[in-house]
Design a protein around this motif. Structure first.
Motif, PDB file in Angstrom:
ATOM      1  N   LEU A  81       8.852 -26.571   0.047  1.00  0.00           N
ATOM      2  CA  LEU A  81       7.576 -27.157   0.444  1.00  0.00           C
ATOM      3  C   LEU A  81       6.993 -26.470   1.673  1.00  0.00           C
ATOM      4  CD1 LEU A  81       8.276 -30.979  -0.077  1.00  0.00           C
ATOM      5  CD2 LEU A  81       6.959 -29.446  -1.543  1.00  0.00           C
ATOM      6  N   ASN A 126      -0.289 -28.552   0.221  1.00  0.00           N
ATOM      7  CA  ASN A 126      -0.106 -29.911  -0.294  1.00  0.00           C
ATOM      8  C   ASN A 126       1.016 -29.917  -1.322  1.00  0.00           C
ATOM      9  OD1 ASN A 126      -1.178 -29.108  -2.826  1.00  0.00           O
ATOM     10  ND2 ASN A 126      -3.256 -29.535  -2.130  1.00  0.00           N
ATOM     11  N   LEU A 127       1.241 -31.074  -1.925  1.00  0.00           N
ATOM     12  CA  LEU A 127       2.421 -31.253  -2.764  1.00  0.00           C
ATOM     13  C   LEU A 127       2.325 -30.596  -4.132  1.00  0.00           C
ATOM     14  CD1 LEU A 127       3.313 -34.907  -1.774  1.00  0.00           C
ATOM     15  CD2 LEU A 127       4.633 -32.849  -1.296  1.00  0.00           C
ATOM     16  N   LEU A 174       5.204 -28.443  -5.377  1.00  0.00           N
ATOM     17  CA  LEU A 174       6.347 -28.878  -6.190  1.00  0.00           C
ATOM     18  C   LEU A 174       6.412 -28.113  -7.508  1.00  0.00           C
ATOM     19  CD1 LEU A 174       6.134 -32.752  -5.653  1.00  0.00           C
ATOM     20  CD2 LEU A 174       7.971 -31.248  -4.832  1.00  0.00           C
ATOM     21  N   ILE A 231       1.540 -31.180   3.531  1.00  0.00           N
ATOM     22  CA  ILE A 231       3.002 -31.240   3.618  1.00  0.00           C
ATOM     23  C   ILE A 231       3.438 -31.568   5.039  1.00  0.00           C
ATOM     24  CG2 ILE A 231       5.079 -29.810   3.461  1.00  0.00           C
ATOM     25  CD1 ILE A 231       3.639 -28.380   1.081  1.00  0.00           C
ATOM     26  N   LEU A 271       4.186 -35.294   5.807  1.00  0.00           N
ATOM     27  CA  LEU A 271       5.208 -36.052   5.088  1.00  0.00           C
ATOM     28  C   LEU A 271       6.032 -36.862   6.084  1.00  0.00           C
ATOM     29  CD1 LEU A 271       6.653 -33.550   2.460  1.00  0.00           C
ATOM     30  CD2 LEU A 271       5.155 -35.509   2.032  1.00  0.00           C
ATOM     31  N   LEU A 329      11.264 -38.116  -2.223  1.00  0.00           N
ATOM     32  CA  LEU A 329      11.115 -36.939  -3.085  1.00  0.00           C
ATOM     33  C   LEU A 329      12.478 -36.331  -3.415  1.00  0.00           C
ATOM     34  CD1 LEU A 329       7.990 -35.214  -1.487  1.00  0.00           C
ATOM     35  CD2 LEU A 329       8.166 -36.081  -3.827  1.00  0.00           C
TER      36      LEU A 329
END
Length: 561
Positions: free
Chosen positions: A489, A496-497, A500, A534, A537, A545
């Motif tokens: 990440l 941003n996520l 993933l 990120i 978080l 996660l």
């Protein structure tokens, strides 16, 4: 302040200089040579160290041993292990500690990598075998003190870090898995490290958060005891002054409530500024606002103030041939004849105008964002079936759309950049508790000076205490999943996520629904998870996660990532 500690530290500086040899000097540790700094730091730490009387001290890289001896006097340990490198020039000096009558010191000449390994102490019979315990209490039978500062650090490449960072990552993993020193409960560590390393360890702005800071937040409270101006500046971006001042005022209140004061000469610039504002408020002059932090934080702001003061006092003229203090306009063509001082003052004044214009433009956008956030908070407080909830959400979406359009029409990229940075810093600081450990500090760190270390360099002292009870433990073998996830990440380059998806196709759609906090504004999330960077978080999100990733049946083998 320099005169106060100079005489006392000179003898220790000379001792350090004498003991060093030319071969070792290339990769020499930085040592604490100021007794006054040790005493000031321990005045704050002593109340909490009383619980460690009679414990075992693991002392990694003690160097000259000044700090070690001060700790030893306070807690009177059962055993004090001095773990120093075999080629260290300080070995004869440290050996004199261990040779004292009834000494509880024991000198260990180990390579640095072994000094940090708990199993080595067990293998040598220095500590009893570690037995797993479900105790939620901290382990006060062991105290680790360490120095990870070197005068010429190793070169860094992508994927590597400083000695401080690497040691702390291993420390965190052992805490979460309850192994090593932490098998019987979390063990406290007092760590001296280069001030620049604290940018990643305890960042002061959201954009500077990293894998190591998030990992620490999940397991520890990191309290900065000693700092420097360099640790405040570093390479990290400076955040909004209003956020910085709000944080400092909260800390000042905590200090007053706890009876904590800073020794004279060890006040940071931020602490002095908050003290001044508090004094003005007490005198009824709270309306006198200080310049924006975007300006105050810049090194040239004081230079501009000094030049303006000198010009007003008639110390220099506008141009050659003009009298000092003459305020008349320069004749045409006279710009080339401007004095160097006046030219510099004009240059800085123009810089100031540009920055103020940019800051004002960003602030207008931030005020609109604050209105959107207020609607989000209101919607979050309404029950799902409340008819007002949909109306509030619709208004919020309309205002978000208009704000995006304004951002797209903003020509100055610096305005957009400042808006994004400040927006996330404000959101993080408004969470309860604040997201950054820097905003959770119990007191302002004491200011240290380069002259208090040898070779001269800025160091910080961090008090690292594992959180009890541990909210985010890891089962044996799960540590690699957590490390891989966070590394991916933070190193992916995406903000941003959606990063993933680089772990495995479909990971974004599969994992996000498993972590409700990501889309819950009340827990630091965003309704549209793509709006959550990120760097924002929370420990809860990161742990969620990790669990979702471990339980996902379609995850690839770690070796394939």
């Amino acid at each position: 302040m320099a005169q106060i500690f100079q005489a006392a530290s000179n003898s220790f500086r000379q001792t350090a200089r004498t003991l060093r040899n030319k071969k070792f000097k290339l990769r020499s540790k930085v040592d604490i040579v100021s007794p006054l700094l040790c005493d000031d730091a321990l005045k704050r730490l002593t109340p909490s160290l009383q619980a460690y009387k009679g414990c075992t001290v693991i002392d990694i890289n003690p160097g000259l041993g000044l700090w070690s001896s001060k700790i030893h006097e306070i807690i009177q340990p059962r055993k004090h292990y001095l773990a120093e490198a075999p080629r260290s020039p300080f070995l004869p000096h440290l050996a004199s500690f261990a040779s004292q009558e009834n000494a509880r010191y024991q000198l260990l000449t180990w390579e640095d990598k072994y000094c940090w390994r708990p199993d080595r102490y067990v293998a040598e019979g220095l500590l009893p075998p570690f037995e797993a315990s479900k105790s939620q209490e901290p382990n006060k039978s062991i105290l680790v003190i360490a120095n990870s500062a070197v005068s010429q650090p190793q070169s860094r490449t992508r994927g590597t870090g400083s000695k401080s960072h690497l040691a702390l990552l291993d420390w965190v993993h052992d805490i979460r898995r309850r192994i090593g020193f932490h098998a019987g409960g979390g063990v406290r560590m007092l760590l001296w490290c280069p001030a620049k390393d604290t940018t990643a360890i305890i960042p002061r702005t959201i954009v500077s958060r990293s894998k190591i800071s998030l990992s620490l937040e999940m397991t520890c409270h990191v309290e900065p005891i000693v700092g420097s101006d360099e640790s405040a500046r570093g390479k990290q971006k400076r955040r909004d002054q209003s956020v910085e001042l709000t944080s400092a005022k909260r800390v000042l209140k905590r200090m007053r409530d706890s009876g904590i004061t800073l020794p004279a000469g060890r006040e940071s610039d931020l602490y002095k500024q908050v003290q001044e504002e508090s004094k003005r408020a007490d005198e009824g002059n709270a309306g006198n606002q200080a310049p924006s932090a975007t300006v105050r934080a810049r090194g040239w702001h004081k230079e501009l103030q000094e030049l303006q003061h000198r010009f007003a006092a008639g110390e220099f003229a506008k141009a050659d041939g003009m009298r000092p203090g003459d305020q008349s306009k320069l004749p045409r063509g006279a710009e080339r004849a401007r004095t160097s001082q006046y030219a510099r003052m004009v240059e800085l004044e123009n810089n100031l105008k540009h920055i103020q214009k940019r800051t004002n433009a960003a602030e207008q956008l931030l005020q609109e964002q604050a209105g959107i956030d207020a609607l989000d908070t209101r919607a979050n407080s309404l029950p799902p079936n409340d008819p007002q909830k949909q109306a509030v959400l619709q208004e919020m979406q309309e205002r978000k759309k208009k704000l995006r359009e304004r951002l797209e029409m903003t020509r100055n990229p610096h305005v957009r950049e400042e808006f994004v940075y400040f927006k996330h810093d404000r959101k993080a600081s408004s969470q309860v508790p604040p997201l950054l450990m820097w905003d959770q500090r119990r007191a302002e760190p004491m200011k240290a000076y380069d002259e208090e270390f040898f070779p001269e360099q800025s160091l910080s002292l961090l008090d690292i205490e594992p959180k009890q009870p541990l909210l985010f433990p890891l089962a044996e073998g799960d540590g690699n999943f957590s490390t891989t996830l966070l590394s991916t990440l933070f190193q992916n380059g995406k903000n941003n996520l959606t990063a993933l998806e680089t772990l495995a196709p479909g990971a974004f759609d599969a994992l996000i629904p498993k972590v409700p906090a990501l889309t819950d504004p009340g827990r630091g999330g965003e309704r549209d998870v793509r709006d959550l960077p990120i760097s924002r978080l929370t420990p809860e999100m990161a742990h969620g996660l990790t669990k979702a990733w471990i339980e996902w049946p379609f995850k690839p083998d770690l070796i394939d990532i």
